[in-house]
Design an enzyme around this catalytic site. Structure first.
Site, PDB file in Angstrom:
ATOM      1  N   ASP A 186       0.806  -1.233   0.000  1.00  0.00           N
ATOM      2  CA  ASP A 186       0.000   0.000   0.000  1.00  0.00           C
ATOM      3  C   ASP A 186       0.830   1.270   0.000  1.00  0.00           C
ATOM      4  OD1 ASP A 186      -2.173  -1.722   0.128  1.00  0.00           O
ATOM      5  OD2 ASP A 186      -2.274  -1.636   2.311  1.00  0.00           O
TER       6      ASP A 186
ATOM      7  N   LYS B 190       1.983   2.111  -5.128  1.00  0.00           N
ATOM      8  CA  LYS B 190       2.522   1.525  -6.374  1.00  0.00           C
ATOM      9  C   LYS B 190       1.575   1.744  -7.544  1.00  0.00           C
ATOM     10  CE  LYS B 190       2.516  -2.465  -4.354  1.00  0.00           C
ATOM     11  NZ  LYS B 190       2.155  -2.081  -2.969  1.00  0.00           N
ATOM     12  N   GLY B 191       0.257   1.611  -7.261  1.00  0.00           N
ATOM     13  CA  GLY B 191      -0.743   1.756  -8.324  1.00  0.00           C
ATOM     14  C   GLY B 191      -0.681   3.136  -8.952  1.00  0.00           C
TER      15      GLY B 191
ATOM     16  N   GLY C  50      -4.450  -4.480  -3.749  1.00  0.00           N
ATOM     17  CA  GLY C  50      -5.449  -3.450  -4.055  1.00  0.00           C
ATOM     18  C   GLY C  50      -4.680  -2.192  -4.422  1.00  0.00           C
TER      19      GLY C  50
ATOM     20  N   THR D 115      -4.658   1.529  -5.968  1.00  0.00           N
ATOM     21  CA  THR D 115      -5.547   2.650  -6.294  1.00  0.00           C
ATOM     22  C   THR D 115      -4.985   3.482  -7.433  1.00  0.00           C
ATOM     23  OG1 THR D 115      -6.038   2.722  -3.947  1.00  0.00           O
ATOM     24  CG2 THR D 115      -6.869   4.546  -5.288  1.00  0.00           C
TER      25      THR D 115
ATOM     26  N   GLN E 150       2.179  -6.069  -3.197  1.00  0.00           N
ATOM     27  CA  GLN E 150       2.659  -6.155  -1.811  1.00  0.00           C
ATOM     28  C   GLN E 150       3.962  -5.360  -1.666  1.00  0.00           C
ATOM     29  OE1 GLN E 150       1.655  -9.573  -3.254  1.00  0.00           O
ATOM     30  NE2 GLN E 150      -0.321  -8.756  -2.700  1.00  0.00           N
TER      31      GLN E 150
ATOM     32  N   THR F 204       3.285 -12.500   2.902  1.00  0.00           N
ATOM     33  CA  THR F 204       2.395 -13.114   1.931  1.00  0.00           C
ATOM     34  C   THR F 204       3.098 -14.368   1.390  1.00  0.00           C
ATOM     35  OG1 THR F 204       0.966 -12.696   0.031  1.00  0.00           O
ATOM     36  CG2 THR F 204       3.163 -11.697  -0.048  1.00  0.00           C
TER      37      THR F 204
ATOM     38  N   THR G 231      -9.823  -5.153   1.560  1.00  0.00           N
ATOM     39  CA  THR G 231     -10.653  -5.659   2.652  1.00  0.00           C
ATOM     40  C   THR G 231     -11.330  -4.556   3.463  1.00  0.00           C
ATOM     41  OG1 THR G 231      -8.738  -5.643   4.108  1.00  0.00           O
ATOM     42  CG2 THR G 231      -9.180  -7.701   2.951  1.00  0.00           C
ATOM     43  N   GLY G 232     -10.938  -3.309   3.263  1.00  0.00           N
ATOM     44  CA  GLY G 232     -11.516  -2.195   4.028  1.00  0.00           C
ATOM     45  C   GLY G 232     -11.013  -2.126   5.467  1.00  0.00           C
TER      46      GLY G 232
ATOM     47  N   PRO H 205      -8.880  -1.197   8.744  1.00  0.00           N
ATOM     48  CA  PRO H 205      -8.027  -0.053   9.087  1.00  0.00           C
ATOM     49  C   PRO H 205      -6.564  -0.486   9.115  1.00  0.00           C
ATOM     50  CG  PRO H 205      -9.326  -0.780  10.988  1.00  0.00           C
ATOM     51  CD  PRO H 205      -9.780  -1.602   9.818  1.00  0.00           C
TER      52      PRO H 205
ATOM     53  N   ASP I 116       2.134  14.815   1.831  1.00  0.00           N
ATOM     54  CA  ASP I 116       1.082  15.765   2.216  1.00  0.00           C
ATOM     55  C   ASP I 116       0.425  15.387   3.537  1.00  0.00           C
ATOM     56  OD1 ASP I 116       0.327  13.620   0.353  1.00  0.00           O
ATOM     57  OD2 ASP I 116      -1.727  14.267   0.749  1.00  0.00           O
TER      58      ASP I 116
HETATM   59  P1  GDP Z   1      -0.672   0.278  -3.560  1.00  0.00           P
HETATM   60  O1  GDP Z   1      -1.254  -0.994  -3.091  1.00  0.00           O
HETATM   61  O2  GDP Z   1       0.808   0.370  -3.315  1.00  0.00           O
HETATM   62  O3  GDP Z   1      -1.019   0.610  -4.985  1.00  0.00           O
HETATM   63  O4  GDP Z   1      -1.311   1.437  -2.664  1.00  0.00           O
HETATM   64  P2  GDP Z   1      -2.870   1.568  -2.257  1.00  0.00           P
HETATM   65  O5  GDP Z   1      -3.613   2.056  -3.421  1.00  0.00           O
HETATM   66  O6  GDP Z   1      -3.355   0.333  -1.575  1.00  0.00           O
HETATM   67  O7  GDP Z   1      -2.787   2.652  -1.117  1.00  0.00           O
HETATM   68  C1  GDP Z   1      -2.208   3.905  -1.353  1.00  0.00           C
HETATM   69  C2  GDP Z   1      -3.267   4.985  -1.049  1.00  0.00           C
HETATM   70  O8  GDP Z   1      -2.643   6.244  -1.008  1.00  0.00           O
HETATM   71  C3  GDP Z   1      -4.335   5.107  -2.128  1.00  0.00           C
HETATM   72  O9  GDP Z   1      -5.525   5.526  -1.526  1.00  0.00           O
HETATM   73  C4  GDP Z   1      -3.782   6.215  -3.034  1.00  0.00           C
HETATM   74  O10 GDP Z   1      -4.818   6.902  -3.755  1.00  0.00           O
HETATM   75  C5  GDP Z   1      -3.158   7.103  -2.014  1.00  0.00           C
HETATM   76  N1  GDP Z   1      -1.987   7.908  -2.446  1.00  0.00           N
HETATM   77  C6  GDP Z   1      -0.959   7.586  -3.262  1.00  0.00           C
HETATM   78  N2  GDP Z   1      -0.046   8.567  -3.280  1.00  0.00           N
HETATM   79  C7  GDP Z   1      -0.506   9.522  -2.436  1.00  0.00           C
HETATM   80  C8  GDP Z   1       0.014  10.787  -1.987  1.00  0.00           C
HETATM   81  O11 GDP Z   1       1.101  11.211  -2.340  1.00  0.00           O
HETATM   82  N3  GDP Z   1      -0.757  11.482  -1.092  1.00  0.00           N
HETATM   83  C9  GDP Z   1      -1.957  11.020  -0.642  1.00  0.00           C
HETATM   84  N4  GDP Z   1      -2.630  11.772   0.231  1.00  0.00           N
HETATM   85  N5  GDP Z   1      -2.459   9.859  -1.029  1.00  0.00           N
HETATM   86  C10 GDP Z   1      -1.736   9.117  -1.917  1.00  0.00           C
HETATM   87  P1  IMO Z   2      -0.781  -4.253  -2.236  1.00  0.00           P
HETATM   88  O1  IMO Z   2      -0.323  -4.823  -3.547  1.00  0.00           O
HETATM   89  C1  IMO Z   2      -0.989  -4.586   2.116  1.00  0.00           C
HETATM   90  C2  IMO Z   2      -0.890  -8.622   3.796  1.00  0.00           C
HETATM   91  C3  IMO Z   2      -2.130  -9.083   4.516  1.00  0.00           C
HETATM   92  C4  IMO Z   2      -1.524 -10.002   5.553  1.00  0.00           C
HETATM   93  C5  IMO Z   2      -0.372 -10.652   4.802  1.00  0.00           C
HETATM   94  C6  IMO Z   2      -0.706 -12.019   4.217  1.00  0.00           C
HETATM   95  O2  IMO Z   2      -2.088  -3.558  -2.276  1.00  0.00           O
HETATM   96  O3  IMO Z   2       0.304  -3.458  -1.611  1.00  0.00           O
HETATM   97  P2  IMO Z   2      -2.234 -12.809   2.175  1.00  0.00           P
HETATM   98  O4  IMO Z   2      -3.705 -12.633   1.928  1.00  0.00           O
HETATM   99  O5  IMO Z   2      -1.364 -12.254   1.094  1.00  0.00           O
HETATM  100  O6  IMO Z   2      -1.875 -14.230   2.501  1.00  0.00           O
HETATM  101  O7  IMO Z   2      -1.947 -11.963   3.526  1.00  0.00           O
HETATM  102  O8  IMO Z   2      -0.043  -9.771   3.732  1.00  0.00           O
HETATM  103  N1  IMO Z   2      -1.096  -8.150   2.411  1.00  0.00           N
HETATM  104  C7  IMO Z   2      -1.081  -6.859   2.044  1.00  0.00           C
HETATM  105  N2  IMO Z   2      -0.977  -5.744   2.793  1.00  0.00           N
HETATM  106  N3  IMO Z   2      -1.034  -4.494   0.767  1.00  0.00           N
HETATM  107  C8  IMO Z   2      -1.114  -5.607  -0.004  1.00  0.00           C
HETATM  108  O9  IMO Z   2      -1.065  -5.573  -1.345  1.00  0.00           O
HETATM  109  C9  IMO Z   2      -1.176  -6.865   0.643  1.00  0.00           C
HETATM  110  N4  IMO Z   2      -1.286  -8.146   0.200  1.00  0.00           N
HETATM  111  C10 IMO Z   2      -1.213  -8.910   1.294  1.00  0.00           C
HETATM  112  O10 IMO Z   2      -2.838  -8.019   5.089  1.00  0.00           O
HETATM  113  O11 IMO Z   2      -0.964  -9.233   6.600  1.00  0.00           O
HETATM  114 MG    MG Z   3      -2.758  -1.682  -1.815  1.00  0.00          MG
END
Ligand code: GDP
Ligand code: IMO
Ligand code: MG
Length: 420
Positions: free
Chosen positions: A12, A15-16, A39, A41, A219, A234, A296-297, A299, A328
């Site tokens: 998270d 990367k997206g 997941g 974004t 991940q 993972t 998964t929503g 926190p 930010d």
């Molecule tokens: P990923 O799994 O690595 O693609 O990241 P996620 O999408 O799960 O989580 C990153 C979250 O941070 C998403 O809600 C993005 O829209 C948000 N995001 C990414 N870059 C920034 C940033 O520079 N500032 C803020 N406020 N949000 C960001």
């Molecule tokens: P992105 O690509 C954050 C975490 C799970 C759990 C552990 C193992 O969005 O960054 P799994 O279901 O893979 O066997 O769970 O890894 N996890 C992630 N946490 N971002 C992810 O993907 C994750 N994919 C798995 O929460 O702790």
């Molecule tokens: Mg993610």
């Protein structure tokens, strides 16, 4: 020119967003690990998407999106995601799904519940670990098997015979039927069957022809099955070291290895987190940063930036550059903490331990730096960023010894400063 986008924390990191931004110029974007546990974004022309399986190249016409070997695929999720994207784009993105990627079957999710591993490890409960277990136990069903239903049926019957032997008292397992499972998969996957093929060959040809190939990691390094905080990881290789094996290309020539990290840390699910914060501080980071899982929503736990972990993750990936996101979110803090070392068994160390149990015993040793009060999400020119923010960036670069090439100050693609 090839680029890999790799997560340097517990996932998270953003990367997206970064992949979507850079994929504009790409001929091919490849996911090489994980499955719908991810997941990512993406904000595409003002519309927010959470992608789980399809790489961000799908947002551009003429870019091939490859789901390579190394991935695990749930066809129901893939079909829905493909339909949603097609509707948004007005065209159907071209996919190539590796014939040797593995299928997440409905019983894989059931097994995660029956075994209790989902709860114990705080997984995404998407059947990830049981699917990778079957892969290494040679009991998996592969994507290409769908093109040879007799082969798929044979494999399913063998797997079900073992399952029924192992779970005599579980009616959901005893009621499984190989033929109906196969029919269900074939019906769900039907519109995607023409996309199944040899991803290794396609990626190899594209790279040899000098095409712009991007790799979208899922991940993060600290969740890598071999090099992460085991067992709270993972089940796939999330780092560049695993990429070559996942795609089946020896020593892939990827010039740019961009490691993405947040200006602070988050973690979702169970497992140690040395720089975790609690109370009002946690609440502030979570609310301002919108730290809730895309899949998964749940926190996300929040904490200060850990430079011990970051340096480890950057070196594991052989990063050529870094992208820092969510700066930010730190606006308005008088002071910011960064973890420079751990205290372990009464001694200071800057080595990231290889087991979760040892990481659990590490106490962070912090350096406190000045924060900034300005809101920065509208800034597009690096020269306008606060001085203390630039000092924070220089501190990170001096410890990790890799240049920060991308600065992100908001979720939108425009809220990004490219330094190279
Ligand atoms: P990923 O799994 O690595 O693609 O990241 P996620 O999408 O799960 O989580 C990153 C979250 O941070 C998403 O809600 C993005 O829209 C948000 N995001 C990414 N870059 C920034 C940033 O520079 N500032 C803020 N406020 N949000 C960001
Ligand atoms: P992105 O690509 C954050 C975490 C799970 C759990 C552990 C193992 O969005 O960054 P799994 O279901 O893979 O066997 O769970 O890894 N996890 C992630 N946490 N971002 C992810 O993907 C994750 N994919 C798995 O929460 O702790
Ligand atoms: Mg993610």
């Amino acid at each position: 020119m090839s680029t890999a986008i790799l997560g340097l924390q517990w996932g998270d990191e953003g990367k997206g967003k970064i992949t979507h931004l850079l994929a504009k110029e790409a001929d091919m974007v490849v996911r090489f690990n994980g499955g719908p546990n991810a997941g990512h974004t993406v904000i595409d022309r003002g519309v927010k998407f959470g992608t789980h399986l399809i790489p961000a190249g799908a947002f551009y016409p003429g870019t091939l999106s490859v789901l390579s070997s190394g991935m695990v695929i749930n066809f129901a999720v893939l079909r829905e995601e493909w339909a949603l994207l097609s509707e948004h784009l007005g065209w159907q993105p071209q996919l190539l799904i590796a014939e040797n990627a593995h299928i997440i079957m409905p019983y894989h999710r059931q097994l995660e519940e029956l075994e209790g591993s989902g709860k114990h490890f705080g997984t995404t409960r998407r059947g990830i670990a049981p699917t990778y277990s079957d892969k290494t136990a040679k009991l998996g069903i592969r994507v290409g098997d769908l093109l040879y239903p007799d082969v798929a049926l044979q494999r399913l019957e063998l797997k079900l015979s073992f399952l029924k032997r192992d779970w005599p008292d579980a009616p959901e397992i005893q009621n499984l039927d190989a033929r109906s499972l196969l029919e269900e998969q074939l019906t769900t996957a039907e519109p995607l069957l023409p996309f199944i093929g040899d991803a290794t060959e396609a990626i190899g040809l594209a790279m040899a022809a000098g095409k712009n190939v991007m790799f979208e990691g899922a991940q993060g390094a600290l969740l890598d099955v071999d090099h992460g905080s085991y067992p709270f990881v993972t089940s796939s290789s999330t780092t560049f070291a695993g990429l070559g094996n996942s795609i089946g290309i020896p020593n892939p020539q990827v010039d740019r290895r961009l490691g993405v990290f947040k200006a602070y840390m988050t973690r979702v699910g169970a497992g140690p987190f040395p720089t975790i914060v609690s109370g009002a501080l946690e609440e502030r980071l979570r609310t301002t940063g919108g730290e809730f899982g895309v899949t998964t929503g749940r926190p996300r736990e929040c904490g200060w930036l850990d430079l011990v972990a970051l340096r480890y993750a950057a070196s594991l990936n052989g990063c050529s550059g870094l992208a820092i996101t969510k700066l930010d979110v730190l606006s308005g803090f008088d002071e910011i903490k960064v973890c420079q070392s751990y205290r372990l068994n009464g001694q200071s160390t800057d080595k990231f331990p290889l087991s979760a149990e040892v990481l659990e015993r590490c106490e962070p040793e912090y350096e406190t730096v000045a924060g900034w009060s300005e809101k920065i999400s509208q800034i597009r020119d690096e020269a306008e960023l606060p001085k203390s923010l630039m000092a924070f960036i220089e501190l990170i670069e001096s410890v990790v010894k890799v240049p920060i090439e991308v600065i992100s100050v908001g979720p939108e693609p425009e809220a990004t400063m490219m330094r190279v």
